[in-house]
Motif scaffolding. Structure first.
Motif, PDB file in Angstrom:
ATOM      1  N   UNK A 249     -62.694  11.191  19.831  1.00 23.78           N
ATOM      2  CA  UNK A 249     -61.514  12.033  20.015  1.00 23.78           C
ATOM      3  C   UNK A 249     -60.365  11.615  19.099  1.00 23.78           C
ATOM      4  N   UNK A 250     -60.649  10.825  18.081  1.00 23.06           N
ATOM      5  CA  UNK A 250     -59.574  10.247  17.253  1.00 23.06           C
ATOM      6  C   UNK A 250     -58.635  11.334  16.727  1.00 23.06           C
ATOM      7  N   UNK A 251     -57.327  11.094  16.928  1.00 27.85           N
ATOM      8  CA  UNK A 251     -56.335  12.072  16.476  1.00 27.85           C
ATOM      9  C   UNK A 251     -55.177  11.416  15.717  1.00 27.85           C
ATOM     10  N   UNK A 252     -54.426  10.547  16.404  1.00 32.48           N
ATOM     11  CA  UNK A 252     -53.162  10.046  15.841  1.00 32.48           C
ATOM     12  C   UNK A 252     -53.292   9.423  14.455  1.00 32.48           C
ATOM     13  N   UNK A 253     -54.291   8.537  14.296  1.00 36.61           N
ATOM     14  CA  UNK A 253     -54.417   7.846  13.016  1.00 36.61           C
ATOM     15  C   UNK A 253     -54.597   8.839  11.875  1.00 36.61           C
ATOM     16  N   UNK A 254     -55.497   9.795  12.077  1.00 40.29           N
ATOM     17  CA  UNK A 254     -55.770  10.772  11.019  1.00 40.29           C
ATOM     18  C   UNK A 254     -54.567  11.696  10.811  1.00 40.29           C
ATOM     19  N   UNK A 255     -53.959  12.105  11.902  1.00 37.94           N
ATOM     20  CA  UNK A 255     -52.796  12.999  11.840  1.00 37.94           C
ATOM     21  C   UNK A 255     -51.691  12.382  10.991  1.00 37.94           C
ATOM     22  N   UNK A 256     -51.421  11.105  11.203  1.00 33.96           N
ATOM     23  CA  UNK A 256     -50.355  10.432  10.468  1.00 33.96           C
ATOM     24  C   UNK A 256     -50.763  10.179   9.024  1.00 33.96           C
ATOM     25  N   UNK A 257     -51.969   9.654   8.833  1.00 30.17           N
ATOM     26  CA  UNK A 257     -52.307   9.136   7.512  1.00 30.17           C
ATOM     27  C   UNK A 257     -52.693  10.213   6.504  1.00 30.17           C
ATOM     28  N   UNK A 258     -53.455  11.224   6.904  1.00 37.16           N
ATOM     29  CA  UNK A 258     -53.864  12.243   5.935  1.00 37.16           C
ATOM     30  C   UNK A 258     -53.612  13.654   6.431  1.00 37.16           C
ATOM     31  N   UNK A 259     -53.343  13.813   7.697  1.00 32.71           N
ATOM     32  CA  UNK A 259     -53.258  15.141   8.309  1.00 32.71           C
ATOM     33  C   UNK A 259     -54.508  15.960   7.977  1.00 32.71           C
ATOM     34  N   UNK A 260     -55.629  15.272   7.860  1.00 29.05           N
ATOM     35  CA  UNK A 260     -56.889  15.973   7.624  1.00 29.05           C
ATOM     36  C   UNK A 260     -57.182  16.257   6.166  1.00 29.05           C
ATOM     37  N   UNK A 261     -56.309  15.787   5.248  1.00 30.54           N
ATOM     38  CA  UNK A 261     -56.543  16.055   3.830  1.00 30.54           C
ATOM     39  C   UNK A 261     -57.780  15.309   3.336  1.00 30.54           C
ATOM     40  N   UNK A 262     -58.300  15.742   2.198  1.00 32.28           N
ATOM     41  CA  UNK A 262     -59.433  15.077   1.541  1.00 32.28           C
ATOM     42  C   UNK A 262     -60.654  14.972   2.446  1.00 32.28           C
ATOM     43  N   UNK A 263     -60.909  15.998   3.215  1.00 32.85           N
ATOM     44  CA  UNK A 263     -62.128  16.027   4.014  1.00 32.85           C
ATOM     45  C   UNK A 263     -62.154  15.035   5.158  1.00 32.85           C
TER      46      UNK A 263
END
Lengths: 318, 417
Positions: A249-263
């Motif tokens: 369910x990982x959300x916060x780390x990805x949201x902050x660091x890339x916001x889903x960019x670069x796949x």
């Protein structure tokens, strides 16, 4: 004694799996004698908790299912209507769903794997009983105590050339290096907890067992792989399950660091985009339900696959 | 027991009593607006509160600094019919969405005329949707090409010239800093390139039943070609795919970038943080995609809307009209580097000092390409980011049909994005 036995029944193993052959018949007798009134009282006593559980988890899940079967966009309220499984068809036929599932799997497998390996290593070192172990334990737990968003920013700065004191490479500018940063952040945060839980498991391994193995001439590796690892297997599995469910369910780390960019977009982020960004409650709920289903399949499958080990655990050490 | 009851009664009544505070029928208006670090919004709110003679008090509720996060927060409240939202500082791209969803009260009659008078045409158009005015234009914005004079022989006027000139500089100075992160800022760039090439993202944007992707094949390929060319040249920042306004500004301050496409806040930042650099900082019009065809710079800014769920619409309209007054726009410009929407404010001497590039800025706002005024704008922007991000992955021939298809899906608000 009687109360203890009936308590054990609630969460304990089914009769056919009982420890000693002698214990089984005795307990079965007691179970038969359990008064009907007592059982009803048990139900009554747990009823408030059950009602609360249903209200806080059952209702939202049910409402989510209901939403996922509708065309429901808060910006176009007039177009609201029941559409059956159309939202699920739209989600499952979208390439972005599958690529996000893959990204989620990459992060989960690698992060949890790394956490287990590092956590076990740290637990083994701590087990040696170093001086100042208490202080060490406290220090170890620090990353776990840091808010995920703060940890995510810290690692993001560390990976950004203009801000970092470590690197002049834009780690978050490419796909695999972005994954590396995200996974490192996740592992950095969760490894301490994994280490502490495994340390507790290791502490329960009787010293005599290890002594015997040593006297029998087992090498260090043999003692680790043949004695220690099997002894903490149940704890290891629980930690694995817990961390897997958390990381899927990982959300916060990805949201902050890339916001889903670069796949690197994960399923949680995909659901968030549909719900919070597009206000498309139908599509967003369908994604959420699929994510919920994924977590449920992992949990149930895991428990079923390792049912013997988990029973071992519920029995406690010794 | 009686004592307990008395205490309970007091606790329950306290907020009710406090809510009536202020006296003279004065109400508290909650103004949701993006964080403004210079304090010009706060002072304007105070000025208006003071001049209302106790009719209202404006309480600022700061939103996050990033446009996507701002919208998500406001939209969640409006979708839930939150009665504590009175005034909204709306990004120019929210008008159609909010109006279509019924979240705003329109500005009509004398009130509408009052906040439209003397306003620049571009910013005014962003506050209108389907023939009605939905917000009062407050601040505007556009991007200029900022460059280091000492590293520039001739100022580039097209993207091709810009990329070629930057790539010819010594290593360590080659960057052309643009906003390439996966967020609204990237859509801003894409939209300007498309308009400059002679096409647009959406046609019939304001007719939800007829709206569809525009994207004529030739011009779209040219526009996407610029992204590809920059992203794969030495002029691309290594962190291009995660660069926001802040990063591009930092690249200009640190000297790693010799060129940057950015808002006037860059100038204020250079003046505040690196005064030695001010004399070397040049500015020019946003570059064109095709030589000879004028460029279409981005159009940003904030409009003031009155929530449909506000229990105090009369006071809210008055407060919005006060906040966007000439005096307060001058305050925003001089203190916060926020470009005004009222034309006359640019002629104010203090504003002219803050914006030595004021004439170019006005020209850029006049020539700017607005983003499509569709109620599904958030979806369209998400579609752009999904197909065209990261910048280095853009393949013009392949992506034109993909972009068209994804935008059509977005306009229908049916497909997953």
């Amino acid at each position: 004694m009687r109360r203890a036995a009936s308590e054990q029944r609630v969460g304990g193993p089914p009769p056919q799996e009982r420890r000693g052959p002698a214990a089984a018949p005795a307990r079965r007798v007691r179970r038969k004698r359990r008064p009907r009134a007592g059982r009803r009282r048990a139900w009554l006593l747990t009823a408030p908790a059950v009602v609360v559980m249903l209200a806080v988890s059952g209702f939202p899940v049910g409402y989510g299912v209901w939403l996922s079967l509708q065309r429901y966009d808060l910006r176009f309220p007039a177009q609201r209507g029941f559409v059956g499984l159309a939202n699920y068809a739209a989600v499952l036929s979208a390439p972005v769903f599958w690529s996000d599932l893959a990204a989620t799997a990459v992060i989960t497998v690698l992060a949890v794997g790394l956490e287990l390996v590092l956590g076990l290593g740290i637990a083994l070192i701590l087990r040696r009983g170093l001086a100042g172990r208490r202080a060490l334990n406290a220090a170890l737990l620090l990353p776990y105590g840091i808010i995920t968003v703060v940890a995510a920013f810290a690692w993001q700065y560390l990976a950004t050339p203009s801000l970092s004191f470590l690197t002049d490479r834009a780690w978050l500018g490419e796909r695999w290096s972005s994954f590396a940063v995200i996974i490192a952040t996740e592992a950095w945060k969760a490894t301490p907890l994994v280490a502490l839980l495994l340390l507790a498991g290791l502490a329960a391994v009787p010293e005599e067992l290890m002594e015997t193995a040593r006297l029998d001439g087992a090498s260090g590796w043999q003692r680790f792989a043949g004695v220690l690892l099997p002894a903490i297997r149940p704890v290891l599995l629980v930690v694995l399950l817990y961390r897997t469910l958390d990381t899927v369910r990982v959300f916060d780390t990805v949201f902050i660091q890339t916001n889903g960019a670069n796949g690197t977009q994960t399923l949680s982020l995909l659901a968030y985009d549909q719900l919070a960004g597009r206000l498309n409650l139908g599509l967003g709920s369908a994604v959420s339900m699929l994510l919920f289903l994924l977590a449920a399949v992992i949990a149930v499958g895991f428990v079923w696959l390792f049912r013997a080990d988990l029973r071992e655990l519920s029995r406690g050490p010794g | 027991m009686r004592k307990v009851r008395a205490v309970l009664a007091a606790v329950v009544a306290a907020p009710l009593v406090a809510g009536c505070g202020g006296g003279g029928g004065g109400v508290t208006l909650h103004w949701y607006v993006g964080q403004e670090s210079s304090g010009s919004y706060r002072e304007a709110a105070q000025r208006c509160t003071d001049s209302s003679n106790g009719r209202y008090r404006i309480a600022m509720e700061a939103l996050p600094s990033n446009a996507d996060a701002q919208r998500q927060l406001v939209v969640r409240r409006l979708a839930a019919r939150d009665r504590t939202v009175d005034l909204i500082g709306m990004d120019v791209i929210w008008t159609a969405e909010f109006a279509e969803a019924g979240w705003l009260r329109p500005w009509v009659g004398a009130r509408g005329a009052q906040v439209s008078a003397g306003v620049l045409a571009g910013p005014l158009a962003t506050a209108r949707y389907r023939g009605r005015l939905w917000a009062a234009p407050f601040t505007s914005n556009s991007q200029l090409l900022w460059y280091r004079k000492s590293r520039t022989a001739t100022v580039p006027t097209t993207w091709d010239q810009l990329i070629t000139a930057a790539a010819a500089l010594p290593s360590g100075q080659q960057v052309v800093a643009v906003q390439g992160a996966r967020y609204e800022g990237y859509t801003v760039w894409v939209n300007s390139l498309l308009a400059s090439a002679g096409t647009e993202l959406v046609v019939d944007a304001d007719r939800p039943d007829r709206a569809r992707a525009g994207l004529a094949a030739g011009p779209t390929r040219q526009a996407l070609g610029v992204i590809r060319r920059l992203a794969t040249s030495p002029a691309a920042d290594r962190g291009l795919s995660v660069a926001t306004e802040l990063d591009t500004r930092q690249a200009m301050l640190s000297g790693a970038a010799s060129y940057s496409l950015n808002y006037p806040a860059v100038y204020a930042a250079v003046r505040a943080e690196q005064p030695g650099l001010v004399d070397d900082l040049g500015w020019a019009r946003y570059p064109a995609v095709v030589g000879g065809r004028p460029s279409r710079p981005p159009l940003g800014g904030v409009n003031l809307g009155v929530s449909a769920y506000s229990p105090h619409p009369e006071q809210a309209f008055d407060a919005a009209a006060c906040l966007r007054s000439e005096a307060n726009q001058e305050l925003g410009a001089t203190r916060g580097s926020l470009p005004p929407t009222i034309a006359a404010v640019y002629d104010d001497p203090a504003v002219a000092r803050q914006f030595p590039f004021g004439r170019l800025l006005r020209e850029s706002i006049a020539a700017a390409a607005p983003r499509p005024a569709t109620p599904a704008y958030a979806d369209v922007s998400l579609a752009v980011q999904q197909v065209l991000h990261p910048p280095a992955s853009v393949d013009p021939a392949r992506d034109v049909p993909r972009l068209r298809r994804t935008i059509d899906d977005a306009l229908a608000s049916k497909a997953l994005l």
